[in-house]
Design an enzyme around this catalytic site. Structure first.
Site, mmCIF file in Angstrom:
data_model
loop_
_atom_site.group_PDB
_atom_site.id
_atom_site.type_symbol
_atom_site.label_atom_id
_atom_site.label_comp_id
_atom_site.label_asym_id
_atom_site.label_seq_id
_atom_site.Cartn_x
_atom_site.Cartn_y
_atom_site.Cartn_z
ATOM 1 N N TYR A 98 0.738 -1.162 -0.086
ATOM 2 C CA TYR A 98 -0.048 0.207 0.034
ATOM 3 C C TYR A 98 1.033 1.264 0.108
ATOM 4 O O TYR A 98 1.754 1.249 0.681
ATOM 5 C CB TYR A 98 -0.809 -0.014 1.173
ATOM 6 C CG TYR A 98 -2.265 -0.684 1.206
ATOM 7 C CD1 TYR A 98 -3.054 -0.684 0.105
ATOM 8 C CD2 TYR A 98 -2.695 -1.232 2.499
ATOM 9 C CE1 TYR A 98 -4.340 -1.439 -0.050
ATOM 10 C CE2 TYR A 98 -4.000 -1.873 2.389
ATOM 11 C CZ TYR A 98 -4.576 -1.873 1.127
ATOM 12 O OH TYR A 98 -5.852 -2.730 1.160
ATOM 13 N N GLU A 99 0.364 2.330 -0.764
ATOM 14 C CA GLU A 99 1.021 3.756 -0.745
ATOM 15 C C GLU A 99 2.323 3.727 -0.817
ATOM 16 O O GLU A 99 3.185 4.629 -0.092
ATOM 17 C CB GLU A 99 0.638 4.264 0.580
ATOM 18 C CG GLU A 99 -1.099 4.387 1.020
ATOM 19 C CD GLU A 99 -1.826 5.036 -0.082
ATOM 20 O OE1 GLU A 99 -1.192 5.855 -0.926
ATOM 21 O OE2 GLU A 99 -2.868 5.173 0.064
ATOM 22 N N GLY A 100 2.736 3.171 -1.815
ATOM 23 C CA GLY A 100 4.384 2.893 -1.962
ATOM 24 C C GLY A 100 4.936 1.809 -1.232
ATOM 25 O O GLY A 100 5.127 1.603 -0.022
ATOM 26 N N GLN B 264 9.688 3.247 -0.512
ATOM 27 C CA GLN B 264 9.679 3.670 1.046
ATOM 28 C C GLN B 264 11.304 3.738 1.080
ATOM 29 O O GLN B 264 11.690 4.757 1.752
ATOM 30 C CB GLN B 264 8.820 3.223 2.040
ATOM 31 C CG GLN B 264 7.587 3.380 1.771
ATOM 32 C CD GLN B 264 6.914 4.668 1.545
ATOM 33 O OE1 GLN B 264 7.298 5.433 2.189
ATOM 34 N NE2 GLN B 264 6.034 4.698 0.728
#
Length: 604
Positions: free
Chosen positions: A443-445, A450
């Site tokens: 999720y989300e990168g 990250q």
């Protein structure tokens, strides 16, 4: 099914005692709130989660969301989540009064959302994506867009999504090809497809407001040419009636976990009649989207920490009830005539349970810290302090998203192992938590993204000022811990790891200075694990210092056993987790290159 999914006492301890929520409440923005009112809000969320979320988590896994006749069919509790979420302020909580919100601190909202995530991680995302899309409109949209869409989103009547990913682009947003063609009116004609759209369609919302990244015809290539648009599923006609906006639900992805949380494939403009309204300025869409991303990444870390917490509670309950085997006697042998002992008495089971505990509680503390930094940077008046907390937040965000996700998955795996063969069976919920949490490192990168953000951007920004500020915060904790004889040695160990961190960073940055950026970032993920593990040792030392002070002062907020359990958890972390950084440092110091593609291919 476990009886308990959260330790509310630990949540409140971290929120009020360790991270001092009341410090945030000093801001003018929160003048209408105090500890007592927020306590009532959190307790109400817990009651709601007990009744309407937790009892349905297994049922939603057994009966997943599915696609039928152009629509997504979801569990009826989605309707309850949206309706009650609107009524209770679970959607509008952090928004300004002017927008219809409650102006809650992010810390309090995060605590309330953590409870919901732990109770049933399939449901809060429907409200969460609506929050994210409404925030984009509030921050960057004009008055007309705000008036037209935000009230019904915050009430839960309408859902919202953020549409970034496309079939051919994945995480590479510079390759977005969804088109926006200007018209003589105030809208653009939108055409394209978006995939992996969480909460993208269901029968319990009258409309969906999609926030879509698209490229205006003739825009520059790459990320600089991407704009942001409001694209509702239904638009208003000249009579202010809702009519179709040529947004098609193409499919729903069937998934490994989080089966009750729909993930849709959307089509825009199949009949060339999809209208989209520009949010803010042209070509600024990616900047706008990523300005909201800190909140989204806190939410991912929060959700992973919550699943790890629920899994710990389930495996802990099982270990307290399951008799198996016998304890070793003083001779090192088992007495067959002795009755069976509960598995919680076996050292290896206790080791696995403690690993779950330190990951779950440490992750929650990290998420609450990020929420506090968010509140401080938004409400403080002093520019120096605003810069300080903004930089600290930017630096820890990649870890906030990644550590709970990656280590949470490992912790849930340990929980499954505690149950043995039963953990692998669908009669017990651990296997579901194991499947549910696996999406969080994506999720989300993803973790890789990250990690490159942490090493390649955040450590180096402002000439390393964020790292300097974080180091100063860690040193404060080390100095506090050094005052107490029984935890001084742990403070010394963390100090040694800080020195090791400086050496590792210096070794890696040397590649960047030579212009060898691929080599610099090739081991970004091992560095993420290294740096996160050391950061989490600081988080745990801070908890232990607070617990020690509470014992000495005779605090009655919690029992002495409670405080001692936190110090014990810190010791466990320093014995079983922190030493892993020695091996990771060895990897990071090694100058041999094995993962960069060359003319010879070794993967075959």
């Amino acid at each position: 099914m476990a009886d308990k999914y959260i330790d509310i006492e630990t949540l409140k301890y971290l929120l009020y005692d360790v991270h001092q929520l009341e410090e945030v409440l000093d801001a003018d923005r929160f003048v209408d709130h105090d500890k007592e009112s927020l306590e009532l809000f959190i307790d109400a969320v817990k009651d709601f989660s007990d009744r309407e979320l937790f009892p349905f988590i297994k049922e939603m896994d057994d009966h997943p969301a599915y696609y039928k006749d152009g629509e997504i069919i979801v569990h009826e509790q989605v309707g309850v989540m949206m309706k009650k979420g609107g009524e209770m302020g679970l959607i509008s909580g952090t928004f300004d009064y002017d927008a219809g919100g409650l102006q809650l601190p992010m810390m309090a909202y995060t605590a309330s959302a953590f409870i919901q995530d732990a109770a049933n991680n399939h449901l809060p995302g429907y409200a969460g994506l609506t929050i994210g899309s409404a925030e984009l409109i509030v921050h960057f949209g004009n008055k007309e867009l705000n008036d037209k869409y935000v009230p019904k989103m915050l009430s839960g009547e309408w859902g919202g999504t953020m549409c970034l990913t496309e079939p051919q682009a994945g995480s590479s947003l510079s390759d977005v090809v969804t088109k926006a063609i200007p018209t003589d009116s105030e809208y653009y004609k939108i055409s394209g497809q978006k995939i992996f759209i969480s909460g993208g369609d269901h029968q319990y919302a009258d409309n969906f407001v999609h926030l879509v990244l698209a490229r205006i015809e003739g825009a520059p290539a790459g990320t600089k040419g991407i704009s942001l648009f409001v694209v509702p599923k239904k638009r208003f006609d000249d009579k202010d009636d809702l009519v179709s906006n040529d947004v098609t639900t193409v499919a729903d992805f069937q998934k490994l976990g989080q089966k009750g949380y729909c993930t849709t494939h959307l089509g825009f403009g199949d009949t060339n009649d999809c209208h989209g309204w520009l949010v803010g300025e042209a070509h600024q869409g990616l900047k706008y989207m990523f300005m909201m991303m800190n909140g989204a990444r806190i939410a991912v870390g929060r959700g992973a920490a919550a699943i790890a917490t629920a899994a710990y509670q389930a495996s802990l309950q099982y270990a307290k009830e399951r008799p198996q085997g016998r304890k070793l006697t003083s001779t090192g042998k088992k007495n067959p005539e002795q009755g069976q002992t509960l598995i919680i008495n076996h050292p290896d089971v206790r080791r696995m349970l403690m690993q779950q505990k330190v990951v779950a509680e440490g992750s929650l503390s990290l998420v609450l810290l990020a929420s506090k930094y968010f509140d401080l940077k938004e409400t403080l008046q002093d520019k120096v302090e605003i810069e300080k907390y903004s930089l600290l937040l930017e630096l820890i965000i990649p870890m906030v998203k990644t550590y709970p996700s990656e280590m949470g998955a490992e912790a849930v795996s340990n929980g499954l192992q505690v149950l043995g063969g039963y953990g692998f069976c669908t009669d017990f919920i651990l296997q579901q938590y194991y499947r549910d949490i696996r999406i969080f490192p994506i999720y989300e990168g993803t973790t890789g993204i990250q990690s490159q953000d942490l090493l390649g951007r955040k450590l180096l920004m402002e000439n390393g000022k964020a790292l300097q500020l974080l180091t100063e915060e860690v040193m404060k904790t080390i100095q506090d811990a050094s005052k107490y004889d029984d935890i001084r040695s742990y403070a010394n160990r963390l100090g040694e790891k800080l020195q090791l961190t400086q050496k590792v960073i210096g070794s890696l940055v040397a590649y960047a200075k030579k212009g060898d950026f691929e080599r610099f970032l090739s081991d970004a993920t091992p560095f993420m694990e290294f740096f996160s593990t050391i950061t989490m040792s600081w988080i745990w030392l801070e908890i232990a210092v607070n617990a020690k002070k509470s014992i000495i002062s005779g605090s009655k907020n919690h029992s002495e056993d409670f405080y001692e359990s936190k110090i014990h958890a810190m010791r466990f972390y320093f014995k079983y987790e922190l030493p892993k950084t020695t091996g990771l440092a060895e990897i990071l110091f090694d100058n041999e290159v094995l993962t960069i593609a060359t003319e010879k291919e070794f993967l075959g």
